[in-house]
Design a protein around this motif. Structure first.
Motif, PDB file in Angstrom:
ATOM      1  N   ILE A   1       0.939  -1.078   0.000  1.00  0.00           N
ATOM      2  CA  ILE A   1       0.008   0.071   0.062  1.00  0.00           C
ATOM      3  C   ILE A   1       0.908   1.208  -0.004  1.00  0.00           C
ATOM      4  CG2 ILE A   1      -1.569   1.363   1.346  1.00  0.00           C
ATOM      5  CD1 ILE A   1      -2.771  -1.366   2.070  1.00  0.00           C
ATOM      6  N   ILE A   2       1.794   1.327   0.623  1.00  0.00           N
ATOM      7  CA  ILE A   2       2.786   2.454   0.858  1.00  0.00           C
ATOM      8  C   ILE A   2       3.520   2.627  -0.285  1.00  0.00           C
ATOM      9  CG2 ILE A   2       4.724   3.400   2.218  1.00  0.00           C
ATOM     10  CD1 ILE A   2       2.113   3.334   3.841  1.00  0.00           C
ATOM     11  N   ALA A   3       3.804   1.523  -1.018  1.00  0.00           N
ATOM     12  CA  ALA A   3       4.515   1.754  -2.456  1.00  0.00           C
ATOM     13  C   ALA A   3       3.526   1.932  -3.592  1.00  0.00           C
ATOM     14  CB  ALA A   3       5.366   0.404  -2.618  1.00  0.00           C
ATOM     15  N   GLN A   4       2.407   1.946  -3.095  1.00  0.00           N
ATOM     16  CA  GLN A   4       1.174   2.529  -4.137  1.00  0.00           C
ATOM     17  C   GLN A   4       1.095   1.324  -5.158  1.00  0.00           C
ATOM     18  OE1 GLN A   4       0.285   6.309  -4.926  1.00  0.00           O
ATOM     19  NE2 GLN A   4       0.316   5.686  -2.616  1.00  0.00           N
ATOM     20  N   ARG A   5       1.609   0.091  -4.601  1.00  0.00           N
ATOM     21  CA  ARG A   5       1.003  -1.049  -5.472  1.00  0.00           C
ATOM     22  C   ARG A   5      -0.449  -1.574  -5.301  1.00  0.00           C
ATOM     23  NH1 ARG A   5       6.655  -2.382  -4.138  1.00  0.00           N
ATOM     24  NH2 ARG A   5       5.987  -3.240  -2.267  1.00  0.00           N
TER      25      ARG A   5
ATOM     26  N   ALA B   1      -7.123  -0.510  12.040  1.00  0.00           N
ATOM     27  CA  ALA B   1      -6.673   0.136  13.209  1.00  0.00           C
ATOM     28  C   ALA B   1      -5.452   1.023  13.222  1.00  0.00           C
ATOM     29  CB  ALA B   1      -6.210  -1.031  14.150  1.00  0.00           C
ATOM     30  N   ASP B   2      -4.497   0.824  12.236  1.00  0.00           N
ATOM     31  CA  ASP B   2      -3.472   1.647  11.940  1.00  0.00           C
ATOM     32  C   ASP B   2      -3.668   2.802  11.269  1.00  0.00           C
ATOM     33  OD1 ASP B   2      -1.831   0.195  13.798  1.00  0.00           O
ATOM     34  OD2 ASP B   2      -0.693  -0.721  12.070  1.00  0.00           O
ATOM     35  N   GLY B   3      -4.666   2.915  10.478  1.00  0.00           N
ATOM     36  CA  GLY B   3      -5.108   3.869   9.670  1.00  0.00           C
ATOM     37  C   GLY B   3      -4.332   4.044   8.263  1.00  0.00           C
ATOM     38  N   ILE B   4      -4.062   2.467   8.002  1.00  0.00           N
ATOM     39  CA  ILE B   4      -3.624   2.384   6.648  1.00  0.00           C
ATOM     40  C   ILE B   4      -4.732   2.016   5.824  1.00  0.00           C
ATOM     41  CG2 ILE B   4      -2.139   0.739   5.428  1.00  0.00           C
ATOM     42  CD1 ILE B   4      -0.483   2.636   6.986  1.00  0.00           C
ATOM     43  N   LEU B   5      -5.870   1.571   6.204  1.00  0.00           N
ATOM     44  CA  LEU B   5      -7.034   1.241   5.705  1.00  0.00           C
ATOM     45  C   LEU B   5      -8.117   1.780   6.260  1.00  0.00           C
ATOM     46  CD1 LEU B   5      -6.437  -2.506   5.040  1.00  0.00           C
ATOM     47  CD2 LEU B   5      -6.195  -0.763   2.943  1.00  0.00           C
ATOM     48  N   ARG B   6      -9.158   2.061   5.555  1.00  0.00           N
ATOM     49  CA  ARG B   6     -10.391   2.468   6.121  1.00  0.00           C
ATOM     50  C   ARG B   6     -11.485   1.298   5.930  1.00  0.00           C
ATOM     51  NH1 ARG B   6     -10.312   8.941   4.507  1.00  0.00           N
ATOM     52  NH2 ARG B   6      -8.483   9.454   5.975  1.00  0.00           N
ATOM     53  N   ARG B   7     -12.575   1.316   6.713  1.00  0.00           N
ATOM     54  CA  ARG B   7     -13.520   0.371   6.356  1.00  0.00           C
ATOM     55  C   ARG B   7     -14.817   1.135   6.878  1.00  0.00           C
ATOM     56  NH1 ARG B   7     -12.162  -5.478   7.895  1.00  0.00           N
ATOM     57  NH2 ARG B   7     -11.942  -4.606   9.919  1.00  0.00           N
ATOM     58  N   GLU B   8     -15.966   0.878   5.985  1.00  0.00           N
ATOM     59  CA  GLU B   8     -17.275   1.311   6.627  1.00  0.00           C
ATOM     60  C   GLU B   8     -18.017   0.018   6.865  1.00  0.00           C
ATOM     61  OE1 GLU B   8     -19.213   3.898   3.575  1.00  0.00           O
ATOM     62  OE2 GLU B   8     -17.516   5.364   3.992  1.00  0.00           O
ATOM     63  N   ALA B   9     -18.998   0.349   7.842  1.00  0.00           N
ATOM     64  CA  ALA B   9     -19.902  -1.104   7.980  1.00  0.00           C
ATOM     65  C   ALA B   9     -20.338  -1.791   6.769  1.00  0.00           C
ATOM     66  CB  ALA B   9     -21.084  -0.541   8.945  1.00  0.00           C
ATOM     67  N   HIS B  10     -20.333  -3.113   6.813  1.00  0.00           N
ATOM     68  CA  HIS B  10     -20.761  -4.085   5.782  1.00  0.00           C
ATOM     69  C   HIS B  10     -20.055  -3.737   4.439  1.00  0.00           C
ATOM     70  CE1 HIS B  10     -23.777  -4.992   8.808  1.00  0.00           C
ATOM     71  NE2 HIS B  10     -24.190  -3.608   8.768  1.00  0.00           N
ATOM     72  N   ARG B  11     -18.889  -3.084   4.206  1.00  0.00           N
ATOM     73  CA  ARG B  11     -18.055  -2.731   3.124  1.00  0.00           C
ATOM     74  C   ARG B  11     -16.674  -3.343   3.372  1.00  0.00           C
ATOM     75  NH1 ARG B  11     -20.508   0.798  -0.421  1.00  0.00           N
ATOM     76  NH2 ARG B  11     -22.440   1.998   0.128  1.00  0.00           N
TER      77      ARG B  11
END
Length: 216
Positions: free
Chosen positions: A20-24, A56-66
């Motif tokens: 993710i950090i490397a934009q892959r 939890a680290d903020g690298i990903l985001r997740r909404e409910a049921h997505r």
């Protein structure tokens, strides 16, 4: 595949984080349990744990049921993030300068910075180690709240080649020299210049991308 199942989710999380950090995995990309399980050859529960850690680290985001997604940070997000980071890190560098001591982990990250073109990881580790080495645990916790999104930004800076590893290392060296000399004012100034300089390069890049999208 790693044989020790006890460390497997962490290993998957680290590899996914690096991608993710490397934009892959580009901003906005969906990161599903099934895709992660297939990519790393692990069971879906292991993939779920790895994804949860990055959320939890903020690298990903997740909404409910997505599905989880790589965040798409806006111009205002970047501005707020780097300005807040500057406040936290300048305070940390001043505290370190008063003690005149540099954590060994920060020196190791600094030395590794120019050993590879993939400098984002070592840049992040350098800043994390410096802040963790100052005496306030609360300041460290505040910093950690920011660092997931900061990692995403540094990944964009590296991917777009907005700065070189040698430029970053030179700026870091100035900060280290000021800390060693016990010069808190200089350590604060150089840290602020370092962070806000990266902010300005990234914002200019985002502006350019926006202009290109508008023209197309």
């Amino acid at each position: 595949m790693i044989e020790n199942a006890a460390v497997l989710p962490e290993t998957v999380a680290q590899k996914l984080r690096a991608d993710i950090i490397a934009q892959r995995d580009a901003p906005g990309s969906a990161i599903t349990e099934s895709a992660v399980a297939l990519r790393f050859g692990v069971a879906r529960p292991t993939a779920r744990i790895a994804i949860d850690r990055l959320v939890a680290d903020g690298i990903l985001r997740r909404e409910a049921h997505r599905a989880a997604r790589v965040p798409e940070l806006s111009y205002d997000d970047v501005l707020d993030l780097f300005d807040t980071r500057s406040i936290v890190e300048t305070a940390a560098m001043a505290a370190l300068a008063e003690a005149g001591a540099i954590p060994a982990e920060a020196l190791a990250a600094h030395r590794a910075l120019t050993a590879t073109d993939d400098f984002a990881h070592h840049d992040i580790q350098f800043h994390r180690a410096l802040v963790a080495g100052q005496p306030s645990s609360r300041l460290t916790r505040l910093h950690e709240l920011l660092m997931g999104e900061v990692e995403l930004c540094i990944g964009q800076v590296q991917s777009a080649q907005l700065i070189t590893a040698h430029e970053v290392a030179e700026q870091h060296q100035g900060i280290l020299d000021a800390i060693t000399a016990g010069d808190a004012a200089t350590a604060e100034r150089l840290t602020r210049d370092h962070i806000l300089g990266a902010r300005d390069r990234l914002l200019t890049h985002l502006d350019t991308d926006t202009d290109l999208d508008s023209d197309s």
